[in-house]
Motif scaffolding. Structure first.
Motif, mmCIF file in Angstrom:
data_model
loop_
_atom_site.group_PDB
_atom_site.id
_atom_site.type_symbol
_atom_site.label_atom_id
_atom_site.label_comp_id
_atom_site.label_asym_id
_atom_site.label_seq_id
_atom_site.Cartn_x
_atom_site.Cartn_y
_atom_site.Cartn_z
ATOM 1 N N LYS A 177 0.870 -1.183 0.000
ATOM 2 C CA LYS A 177 0.000 0.000 0.000
ATOM 3 C C LYS A 177 0.900 1.224 0.000
ATOM 4 C CE LYS A 177 -3.603 -2.255 2.775
ATOM 5 N NZ LYS A 177 -4.309 -2.285 4.079
ATOM 6 N N TYR A 178 0.428 2.291 -0.603
ATOM 7 C CA TYR A 178 1.172 3.553 -0.591
ATOM 8 C C TYR A 178 0.328 4.618 0.076
ATOM 9 C CZ TYR A 178 4.393 1.549 -4.000
ATOM 10 O OH TYR A 178 5.314 0.753 -4.629
ATOM 11 N N LEU A 179 0.963 5.403 0.927
ATOM 12 C CA LEU A 179 0.291 6.543 1.547
ATOM 13 C C LEU A 179 1.281 7.697 1.479
ATOM 14 C CD1 LEU A 179 -2.150 7.594 3.168
ATOM 15 C CD2 LEU A 179 -0.914 6.935 5.238
ATOM 16 N N ILE A 180 1.034 8.598 0.530
ATOM 17 C CA ILE A 180 1.974 9.690 0.305
ATOM 18 C C ILE A 180 1.241 10.995 0.616
ATOM 19 C CG2 ILE A 180 3.635 10.680 -1.346
ATOM 20 C CD1 ILE A 180 4.031 7.631 -0.912
ATOM 21 N N GLU A 181 1.787 11.753 1.560
ATOM 22 C CA GLU A 181 1.049 12.932 2.027
ATOM 23 C C GLU A 181 1.687 14.247 1.594
ATOM 24 O OE1 GLU A 181 1.180 14.681 5.773
ATOM 25 O OE2 GLU A 181 2.695 13.330 6.619
ATOM 26 N N GLY A 182 0.953 15.335 1.824
ATOM 27 C CA GLY A 182 1.419 16.644 1.403
ATOM 28 C C GLY A 182 1.532 17.649 2.535
ATOM 29 N N GLU A 183 1.584 17.157 3.765
ATOM 30 C CA GLU A 183 1.682 18.075 4.909
ATOM 31 C C GLU A 183 2.765 17.678 5.897
ATOM 32 O OE1 GLU A 183 -2.088 18.676 6.913
ATOM 33 O OE2 GLU A 183 -3.152 18.812 5.033
ATOM 34 N N GLU A 184 3.710 16.843 5.468
ATOM 35 C CA GLU A 184 4.738 16.397 6.418
ATOM 36 C C GLU A 184 5.527 17.582 6.948
ATOM 37 O OE1 GLU A 184 8.292 14.917 8.323
ATOM 38 O OE2 GLU A 184 8.230 16.247 6.595
ATOM 39 N N GLU A 185 5.836 18.518 6.051
ATOM 40 C CA GLU A 185 6.686 19.641 6.450
ATOM 41 C C GLU A 185 5.948 20.666 7.308
ATOM 42 O OE1 GLU A 185 9.661 19.276 6.241
ATOM 43 O OE2 GLU A 185 10.308 18.381 4.358
ATOM 44 N N VAL A 186 4.648 20.473 7.480
ATOM 45 C CA VAL A 186 3.901 21.378 8.349
ATOM 46 C C VAL A 186 3.202 20.632 9.487
ATOM 47 C CG1 VAL A 186 3.633 23.276 6.705
ATOM 48 C CG2 VAL A 186 1.971 21.406 6.681
ATOM 49 N N GLY A 187 3.633 19.427 9.765
ATOM 50 C CA GLY A 187 3.164 18.743 10.970
ATOM 51 C C GLY A 187 2.193 17.588 10.777
ATOM 52 N N SER A 188 1.848 17.233 9.540
ATOM 53 C CA SER A 188 1.033 16.035 9.247
ATOM 54 C C SER A 188 -0.326 15.992 9.934
ATOM 55 C CB SER A 188 1.801 14.753 9.626
ATOM 56 O OG SER A 188 2.981 14.649 8.898
ATOM 57 N N GLN A 189 -0.961 17.169 10.077
ATOM 58 C CA GLN A 189 -2.224 17.196 10.811
ATOM 59 C C GLN A 189 -3.337 16.389 10.145
ATOM 60 O OE1 GLN A 189 -3.334 21.155 11.848
ATOM 61 N NE2 GLN A 189 -4.198 20.509 13.804
ATOM 62 N N SER A 190 -3.515 16.589 8.832
ATOM 63 C CA SER A 190 -4.615 15.887 8.155
ATOM 64 C C SER A 190 -4.406 14.377 8.183
ATOM 65 C CB SER A 190 -4.739 16.350 6.707
ATOM 66 O OG SER A 190 -5.005 17.726 6.668
ATOM 67 N N LEU A 191 -3.170 13.973 8.017
ATOM 68 C CA LEU A 191 -2.894 12.537 8.044
ATOM 69 C C LEU A 191 -3.155 11.967 9.441
ATOM 70 C CD1 LEU A 191 -1.978 9.898 6.882
ATOM 71 C CD2 LEU A 191 0.396 10.620 7.131
ATOM 72 N N GLY A 192 -2.831 12.749 10.459
ATOM 73 C CA GLY A 192 -3.091 12.310 11.829
ATOM 74 C C GLY A 192 -4.565 12.003 12.015
ATOM 75 N N THR A 193 -5.419 12.910 11.530
ATOM 76 C CA THR A 193 -6.866 12.715 11.631
ATOM 77 C C THR A 193 -7.288 11.484 10.836
ATOM 78 O OG1 THR A 193 -7.017 15.114 11.656
ATOM 79 C CG2 THR A 193 -9.080 13.916 11.348
ATOM 80 N N PHE A 194 -6.797 11.371 9.604
ATOM 81 C CA PHE A 194 -7.155 10.242 8.736
ATOM 82 C C PHE A 194 -6.802 8.909 9.400
ATOM 83 C CE2 PHE A 194 -6.253 7.183 5.364
ATOM 84 C CZ PHE A 194 -7.412 7.263 4.606
ATOM 85 N N LEU A 195 -5.641 8.906 10.020
ATOM 86 C CA LEU A 195 -5.135 7.681 10.632
ATOM 87 C C LEU A 195 -6.036 7.202 11.771
ATOM 88 C CD1 LEU A 195 -2.637 5.974 10.166
ATOM 89 C CD2 LEU A 195 -1.457 7.316 11.897
ATOM 90 N N THR A 196 -6.519 8.141 12.586
ATOM 91 C CA THR A 196 -7.380 7.721 13.691
ATOM 92 C C THR A 196 -8.723 7.221 13.161
ATOM 93 O OG1 THR A 196 -8.038 10.018 13.960
ATOM 94 C CG2 THR A 196 -6.367 9.206 15.473
ATOM 95 N N GLU A 197 -9.168 7.782 12.027
ATOM 96 C CA GLU A 197 -10.492 7.401 11.509
ATOM 97 C C GLU A 197 -10.464 6.198 10.569
ATOM 98 O OE1 GLU A 197 -11.861 11.059 9.833
ATOM 99 O OE2 GLU A 197 -12.155 11.991 11.804
ATOM 100 N N HIS A 198 -9.325 5.974 9.902
ATOM 101 C CA HIS A 198 -9.294 4.931 8.872
ATOM 102 C C HIS A 198 -8.150 3.945 9.052
ATOM 103 C CE1 HIS A 198 -12.337 7.101 6.536
ATOM 104 N NE2 HIS A 198 -11.692 8.193 6.885
ATOM 105 N N ALA A 199 -7.832 3.660 10.314
ATOM 106 C CA ALA A 199 -6.696 2.765 10.570
ATOM 107 C C ALA A 199 -6.858 1.436 9.827
ATOM 108 C CB ALA A 199 -6.537 2.544 12.066
ATOM 109 N N ALA A 200 -8.102 0.946 9.726
ATOM 110 C CA ALA A 200 -8.333 -0.364 9.105
ATOM 111 C C ALA A 200 -7.862 -0.389 7.642
ATOM 112 C CB ALA A 200 -9.806 -0.728 9.191
ATOM 113 N N ARG A 201 -8.076 0.723 6.935
ATOM 114 C CA ARG A 201 -7.656 0.772 5.524
ATOM 115 C C ARG A 201 -6.153 0.674 5.381
ATOM 116 N NH1 ARG A 201 -9.942 5.324 1.648
ATOM 117 N NH2 ARG A 201 -9.083 3.954 0.072
ATOM 118 N N LEU A 202 -5.481 1.120 6.419
ATOM 119 C CA LEU A 202 -4.023 1.169 6.356
ATOM 120 C C LEU A 202 -3.375 -0.055 6.999
ATOM 121 C CD1 LEU A 202 -3.563 4.941 7.319
ATOM 122 C CD2 LEU A 202 -3.726 3.941 5.034
#
Ligand code: BES
Ligand code: MN
Ligand code: MN
Length: 488
Positions: A177-202
């Motif tokens: 699986k690939y998970l490539i984000e666009g906010e790493e350099e600003v703290g990964s906030q959106s990914l943090g939220t996604f991760l708590t809500e969609h852990a099963a997909r990942l």
């Protein structure tokens, strides 16, 4: 004394988890591997051209004026993964989009999740770049551009390695699986939220990340520790407007004077941070680590020369590697107040501000540091000054267990790609989402850095060694074979 190795960890692994006991799949035999390696060599020029294309997109996540460019980079990565025949999705967030992709599921095989980021840091100061930051240029075997090593070049190795499998064998030997984000350099906030809500997909067995460095040229490494971060902005307010420093100086509290004193008091002359309880949770270096780092014979002089200084200070009692990898630190990142223009202006400024941050090590948390910082600052504020403290992104440090068959697989892959076994190192920088991966996915994290410490990340003239780009891709292609030997 031997450099840190994995031998004593491997001895503690249950036999069923040792690679040697697993039967290789037909698709991972030697013939297909050399076919894959040949494919990679035949495509060197095309891979470099593709990297250039991605590097031309100024996907600066911190700058809202570049939001469209950030999206263009997301689309580029998405389309590239789609072209490989993977199932892909561009996931919208409150911030910049996430790119998700998945190979066809093979039951009984492990699942690797590749994480990387397509966003980059701002390129300033622009006039210090030899070639423009978004016009990738090759000099002396290095490609120069913002994002070359952090993280477009490194991330792309794991996409190109999949291409090699698809184009030769016809499929990957495991689930990727690939998970490539666009906010790493600003703290990964959106990914943090996604991760708590969609852990099963990942859901996955291991996370693969190339966003760190080798120990040095020709000395590839597996990183088993990252520092965390706690970042702040402090604003001190004094008089309601700027004043004449002759009429008021000495009688009215100057916020710039106070700011300078407070910021300086945060650390003592021995390099020890003075916040209450700051070191309470710090996991000490083990004797084995200290010996191992010592044996790496770090070139302190070369390190100082690289940044153009004639000496340095730090926490007493620790070596340079220990200070950078395993001890917390404190740095002012920005500072402003008063008159900045040409010549002299006798002013007593009304405001003074600073951005500063602490690098954290396990088991410090940003929350503890914030509480300790308030406790430290508030009683020290003199009459006539009020403060506003803003709390930015934070993440704790991480230590990855080396007691893992996935680490063994990664070591084999690196040896294949780079021709030499990896060292086991830590890193002073942070990848905030790594802690969340470990927490929410319960997966082992493999930090396989292809960069070099003089790559000028976040600085002018960022570069990535093209030979390492290709070696990293070769290691990645081998990694898929090595991981496939482990039962899913
Ligand atoms: N790739 C870096 C992390 C890194 C830094 C690895 C230095 C190896 C050496 C990552 O993109 C990064 O810059 N992280 C930031 C995180 C911050 C913005 C929360 C960092 O460490 O400052
Ligand atoms: Mn990075
Ligand atoms: Mn970075």
């Amino acid at each position: 004394m031997a450099v840190l190795d994995r031998q004593h960890y491997i001895e503690s692994l249950p036999a069923s988890k040792r690679l040697a006991d697993a039967t290789p799949l037909a698709v991972t035999d030697a013939t297909s591997m050399s076919e894959i390696d040949d494919y990679l060599v035949s495509r060197h020029d095309d891979f470099e051209a593709d990297l250039c294309e991605l590097l031309r997109i100024p996907s600066i996540s911190a700058d809202s004026a570049h939001a469209d460019d950030v999206r263009r980079a997301a689309n580029w990565v998405h389309d590239h993964l789609q072209a490989l025949g993977l199932t892909t999705e561009l996931i919208e967030t409150a911030g910049h989009p996430l790119v998700f992709a998945q190979s066809e599921q093979i039951p009984g095989k492990p699942t690797a999740l590749v994480y990387g980021h397509y966003d980059v840091q701002p390129p300033d100061p622009l006039d210090e770049w030899v070639s423009p930051p978004f016009e990738p240029t090759v000099r002396d075997g290095n490609i120069y551009a913002r994002g070359a090593t952090d993280d477009k070049g490194q991330m792309l190795t794991h996409i190109k390695s999949a291409e090699a499998w698809m184009k030769t064998v016809g499929q990957l030997p495991l689930n990727v699986k690939y998970l490539i984000e666009g906010e790493e350099e600003v703290g990964s906030q959106s990914l943090g939220t996604f991760l708590t809500e969609h852990a099963a997909r990942l859901a996955c067995d291991c996370v693969v990340i190339s966003d760190t460095c080798q120990f040095g040229p020709g000395r590839p490494a597996i990183t088993y520790g990252l520092r965390g971060i706690a970042y702040y902005e402090l604003l001190l307010k004094g008089p309601q407007q700027d004043l004449h420093s002759g009429s008021f100086g000495g009688a009215i509290t100057n916020p710039a004077n106070v700011l300078a004193r407070l910021l300086a008091e945060i650390v003592d002359g021995e390099g020890r941070v003075q916040l209450p309880g700051f070191y309470d949770a710090v996991v000490p270096l083990t004797p084995r680590e200290r010996e191992g780092y010592q044996a790496m014979a770090f070139d302190d002089e070369g390190f100082l020369a690289q940044v153009g200084v004639d000496g340095a200070i730090g926490e007493s009692g620790y070596s340079t590697l220990e200070r950078r990898w395993a001890r917390p630190s404190y740095d002012i990142n920005g500072l402003w107040s008063g008159y900045q223009g040409e010549g002299a202006k006798t002013v007593l400024p009304a405001r003074a501000g600073a951005k500063f941050s602490f690098r954290l090590v396990p088991n410090q948390t940003p929350e503890q540091v914030t509480a300790a910082l308030r406790e430290f600052l508030e009683p020290r504020l003199p009459p006539g000054i009020t403060m506003e403290l803003k709390d930015f992104h934070g993440s704790p440090g991480v230590l990855v267990s080396l007691e893992s068959p996935y680490i063994e697989a990664a070591a084999n892959a690196i040896e294949h790609g780079f021709g030499t076994a990896p060292l086991y190192i830590r890193e002073g920088g942070s990848i905030p989402i790594v802690t969340s991966f470990a927490e929410h996915l319960g997966a082992d994290v493999l930090l396989l850095g292809w960069g070099l410490s003089d790559d000028n990340t976040h600085s002018p003239n960022e570069k990535f060694c093209l030979a390492d780009f290709h070696r990293g891709t070769k290691a990645s292609a081998q990694l898929w074979a090595e991981l496939a030997k482990i039962c899913g």
